[in-house]
Design a protein around this motif. Structure first.
Motif, PDB file in Angstrom:
ATOM      1  N   GLN A  35       8.347  -5.329  -1.170  1.00  0.00           N
ATOM      2  CA  GLN A  35       8.836  -6.650  -1.540  1.00  0.00           C
ATOM      3  C   GLN A  35       8.048  -7.177  -2.738  1.00  0.00           C
ATOM      4  OE1 GLN A  35       9.452  -9.371   1.818  1.00  0.00           O
ATOM      5  NE2 GLN A  35       9.308  -7.630   3.222  1.00  0.00           N
ATOM      6  N   ASP A  36       8.371  -8.404  -3.154  1.00  0.00           N
ATOM      7  CA  ASP A  36       7.723  -8.993  -4.321  1.00  0.00           C
ATOM      8  C   ASP A  36       6.216  -9.136  -4.122  1.00  0.00           C
ATOM      9  OD1 ASP A  36      10.103  -9.177  -5.601  1.00  0.00           O
ATOM     10  OD2 ASP A  36      10.273 -11.363  -5.544  1.00  0.00           O
ATOM     11  N   LEU A  37       5.493  -9.032  -5.227  1.00  0.00           N
ATOM     12  CA  LEU A  37       4.059  -9.253  -5.213  1.00  0.00           C
ATOM     13  C   LEU A  37       3.756 -10.651  -4.683  1.00  0.00           C
ATOM     14  CD1 LEU A  37       1.295  -8.038  -6.203  1.00  0.00           C
ATOM     15  CD2 LEU A  37       1.635  -9.357  -8.293  1.00  0.00           C
ATOM     16  N   GLY A  38       2.799 -10.742  -3.783  1.00  0.00           N
ATOM     17  CA  GLY A  38       2.414 -12.027  -3.221  1.00  0.00           C
ATOM     18  C   GLY A  38       2.919 -12.253  -1.810  1.00  0.00           C
ATOM     19  N   VAL A 258      -0.907  -0.510 -11.238  1.00  0.00           N
ATOM     20  CA  VAL A 258       0.282   0.330 -11.090  1.00  0.00           C
ATOM     21  C   VAL A 258       1.223  -0.209 -10.016  1.00  0.00           C
ATOM     22  CG1 VAL A 258      -0.885   2.412 -11.890  1.00  0.00           C
ATOM     23  CG2 VAL A 258      -0.915   1.843  -9.455  1.00  0.00           C
ATOM     24  N   LEU A 259       0.867  -1.316  -9.370  1.00  0.00           N
ATOM     25  CA  LEU A 259       1.763  -1.922  -8.389  1.00  0.00           C
ATOM     26  C   LEU A 259       3.056  -2.375  -9.054  1.00  0.00           C
ATOM     27  CD1 LEU A 259      -0.749  -4.216  -6.447  1.00  0.00           C
ATOM     28  CD2 LEU A 259       0.284  -2.107  -5.587  1.00  0.00           C
ATOM     29  N   VAL A 264       6.285  -3.755  -3.986  1.00  0.00           N
ATOM     30  CA  VAL A 264       4.896  -3.346  -3.792  1.00  0.00           C
ATOM     31  C   VAL A 264       4.802  -2.322  -2.654  1.00  0.00           C
ATOM     32  CG1 VAL A 264       2.564  -4.119  -3.259  1.00  0.00           C
ATOM     33  CG2 VAL A 264       4.092  -5.574  -4.615  1.00  0.00           C
ATOM     34  N   ASP A 265       4.288  -1.141  -2.974  1.00  0.00           N
ATOM     35  CA  ASP A 265       4.161  -0.066  -1.991  1.00  0.00           C
ATOM     36  C   ASP A 265       2.844  -0.238  -1.226  1.00  0.00           C
ATOM     37  OD1 ASP A 265       3.957   2.222  -0.515  1.00  0.00           O
ATOM     38  OD2 ASP A 265       4.406   3.598  -2.154  1.00  0.00           O
ATOM     39  N   PHE A 269      -0.718   2.045  -1.120  1.00  0.00           N
ATOM     40  CA  PHE A 269      -1.809   1.194  -1.582  1.00  0.00           C
ATOM     41  C   PHE A 269      -2.305   0.297  -0.433  1.00  0.00           C
ATOM     42  CE2 PHE A 269       1.001   1.813  -5.375  1.00  0.00           C
ATOM     43  CZ  PHE A 269       0.191   2.752  -5.996  1.00  0.00           C
ATOM     44  N   LYS A 270      -2.896   0.931   0.556  1.00  0.00           N
ATOM     45  CA  LYS A 270      -3.360   0.207   1.743  1.00  0.00           C
ATOM     46  C   LYS A 270      -4.445  -0.809   1.398  1.00  0.00           C
ATOM     47  CE  LYS A 270      -2.353   3.990   4.959  1.00  0.00           C
ATOM     48  NZ  LYS A 270      -2.919   4.927   5.966  1.00  0.00           N
TER      49      LYS A 270
END
Length: 652
Positions: A35-38, A258-259, A264-265, A269-270
């Motif tokens: 989903q979107d950053l944030g 790189v996000l 956002v994966d 990217f834990k």
């Protein structure tokens, strides 16, 4: 067909079961995944907001010295530019000035303006920016300074003489950035690699600014919005270690994550799942302070979005004490009367993204290490290990430039007092020679495009009589390479010896070598990013380190403090580089074949390429060896060059 469909159904069923099993046995899908950053967690809150301007001392104590963002509401509401800079006013008053461009869309190189690639006149930009894929990311041309005011918090005490450059932003809105931090040295797109393009792999991303190669320094920024609205997401420097960054030199400078900001994966990217962030809602007339090294993501809204930003020295974040001298009654100052380290005349070479001259001066003085003087050879030896580039192909020219800039040609001894007395321009000359980004110059296209690329287009544009079809060449140069009309014209003029507007076979053969030589100089390696598919995590750092990591000083005992990063980790769902678009390449090949058929074949293409590469006889009947003879004669008559060479040997 029925059996095949059954197999497809069963395969889909088992894949679904496996996915459910993975989720059940491993962990639930993380909040905000894809989903979107944030959306990965709740924000820490809105950054601090001031409805009245803080005093310079308070601004420094609470925010600059702690590297903490703050929003100054209405700080730019009385800028003359806020009301004056309508599209018509910009065209009428500043239309003759030119500015640097960026592309709004992913997968695009710098757009071409009416001046050159990545450069447009304000008149042309204002007439076309709503419809075209471009927006201004430029130094503010100096003639426009008169419409900008410097807020009181930047106009006294240690803030005096701290402004490094002033930048100008203008778009038609609807832009969205990557998660990035701004760099001083090197604000340029990674699209210069492999003919090409930086692709964000998501159509929703429209702001291409942060598709950047990391620079060597980020600065403190005061961004003042004149039109539109912007929403910011900010990550404090102390939390950068949780963010996957594109692999680049391990320096506390610019760079991008790189996000994918719209997807956002959080499985790969834990580390980012619990990364804290703040937000800021900025409206026209507000100024936002963004501390150096702060990662941020920006979305702009409104039909027109325009801002100016003051980049000021990061050294202010490391002061031990604030000197309140001259701050008893701070007030707005016109930018015209305020010193700015790097400016731009609006016509020639930009100085955007260059290192702060003070850093070079202090680094040069550190060479003496308490001594009052040393021999010229010892000074140059230490200068090479402190400031000058280490690449063998760049060092000789850098040494020559240092000798010239510091006026050392006839000196045998160099004193600290002499270096300290040099004007700041001496250090600026050295910086420009070492750090200049080719995109800041009007010759950028000659560095970006290769000899082979131009040669292929010239071969394709052959006319039936063996000359060059000028109209066809200009069309494919601008369409295939994205080049500008100005440089296309310059290329054709290089062939058209008699200036009759027609390039015949003789002119093509005679001038091909000289024209192609203009494209021989390659893009400097530091302005090319090869790591867009690879990410690393930086070490955890203090919010405000004791010493600025970007300070340069001579220390013969210093060890390499850069952390070894290995090869980095490949991004699974992120931004990537690619060479040429397969569909476009297919269309080009079809067009070339059609062109060959129209011309009746390409029987002399191999010979044509050889002539393009090797050149033909000149007007005196000599081949390439004639050029070598001219070079030898020029060397024999160049006394000044011999003197310079002797100096260079001494320094090396």
């Amino acid at each position: 067909m029925v059996k095949l469909n059954r197999y497809v159904i069963w395969i889909g069923y088992f894949v679904a079961i496996l996915n459910l099993s993975w989720a059940a046995t491993n962990e639930q899908v993380p909040r905000g995944h894809l989903q979107d950053l944030g959306l990965h967690r709740d924000p820490e809150g809105h950054i601090d907001v001031y409805d009245e301007l803080p005093s310079p001392e308070e601004f420094w104590r609470k925010y600059v010295s702690t590297r903490t963002a703050v929003l100054l509401k209405g700080a730019a509401k009385n800028f003359p530019a806020k009301s004056l800079w309508t599209d018509q006013y910009l065209k009428d008053t500043y239309g003759h000035l030119n500015v640097r461009l960026e592309s709004k869309r992913e997968g695009h190189q710098y757009p071409a303006g009416d001046v050159s690639l990545a450069r447009d006149s304000i008149n042309h930009f204002v007439s076309s920016y709503v419809e075209q894929n471009k927006y201004i990311v430029s130094q503010l041309p100096k003639p426009m300074y008169r419409d900008i005011l410097v807020p009181p918090c930047l106009s006294c005490g240690p803030f005096n003489n701290s402004i490094v450059e002033v930048n100008y932003w203008m778009s038609s809105g609807g832009t969205r950035s990557l998660l990035h931090k701004d760099a001083l040295f090197g604000i340029y797109a990674i699209n210069v690699v492999n003919d090409g393009q930086c692709v964000a792999n998501n159509d929703a991303i429209t702001d291409f600014l942060p598709c950047l190669i990391a620079g060597t320094e980020s600065a403190n920024i005061l961004n003042c919005l004149l039109n539109g609205t912007k929403n910011w997401l900010l990550i404090r420097p102390e939390h950068e270690y949780m963010v996957p960054l594109a692999k680049e030199p391990s320096m506390d400078g610019g760079g991008y994550s790189v996000l994918k900001v719209t997807e956002v994966d959080l499985v790969q990217f834990k580390n980012f799942r619990n990364c804290p962030y703040y937000y800021a809602n900025v409206t026209a007339g507000d100024c936002l302070y963004v501390p150096y090294g702060t990662l941020h993501h920006v979305r702009s809204y409104g039909e027109k979005n325009m801002a100016v930003s003051f980049l000021f020295s990061r050294s202010l974040s490391h002061l031990k004490k604030f000197d309140n001298k001259g701050c008893e009654n701070p007030k707005y100052e016109n930018l015209v009367s305020t010193p700015v380290a790097w400016d731009f005349d609006g016509a020639t070479t930009l100085t955007m993204g260059l290192q702060e001259p003070r850093v070079y001066r202090d680094a040069t003085l550190s060479i003496f290490r308490g001594k009052k003087s040393m021999t010229k050879k010892a000074f140059m030896r230490r200068l090479k290990s402190t400031l000058l580039p280490g690449e063998p192909d760049r060092l000789p020219e850098a040494v020559k430039l240092a000798v010239k800039s510091f006026q050392l040609k006839n000196r045998k001894v160099v004193t600290r007092d002499f270096i300290a007395s040099l004007p700041m321009q001496a250090f600026k000359d050295l910086i420009m020679g070492i750090e200049m980004d080719p995109v800041n110059t009007l010759q950028y296209e000659y560095r970006l495009f290769s000899r082979n690329q131009i040669q292929e287009l010239l071969t394709e544009a052959r006319s039936k009589d063996g000359g060059i079809d000028s109209k066809y060449f200009k069309e494919v140069y601008m369409k295939d390479l994205g080049g500008s009309a100005r440089v296309a014209k310059e290329i054709l003029e290089g062939f058209d010896t008699n200036k009759d507007g027609i390039i015949d076979k003789t002119e093509r053969k005679k001038n091909s070598k000289q024209v192609l030589q203009s494209f021989d100089e390659e893009m400097p390696s530091e302005h090319v990013n090869d790591y867009a598919d690879v990410y690393v995590y930086r070490p955890k750092k203090e919010q405000v380190p004791e010493r600025d990591s970007m300070d340069i000083s001579f220390d013969p005992d210093a060890q390499d403090e850069l952390q070894a990063e290995g090869e980095g980790i490949t991004v699974q769902k992120g931004y990537s580089l690619f060479g040429s678009d397969k569909e476009k390449e297919k269309q080009r090949e079809e067009r070339r074949k059609q062109r060959e058929e129209e011309l009746g074949g390409a029987n002399d293409e191999e010979e044509d390429n050889r002539q393009m590469q090797d050149g033909e006889e000149d007007e005196e009947g000599r081949g390439p060896e004639g050029d070598e003879e001219d070079d030898r004669q020029q060397d024999e008559n160049g006394d000044d060059d011999r003197d310079s060479d002797r100096d260079l040997r001494d320094e090396l």
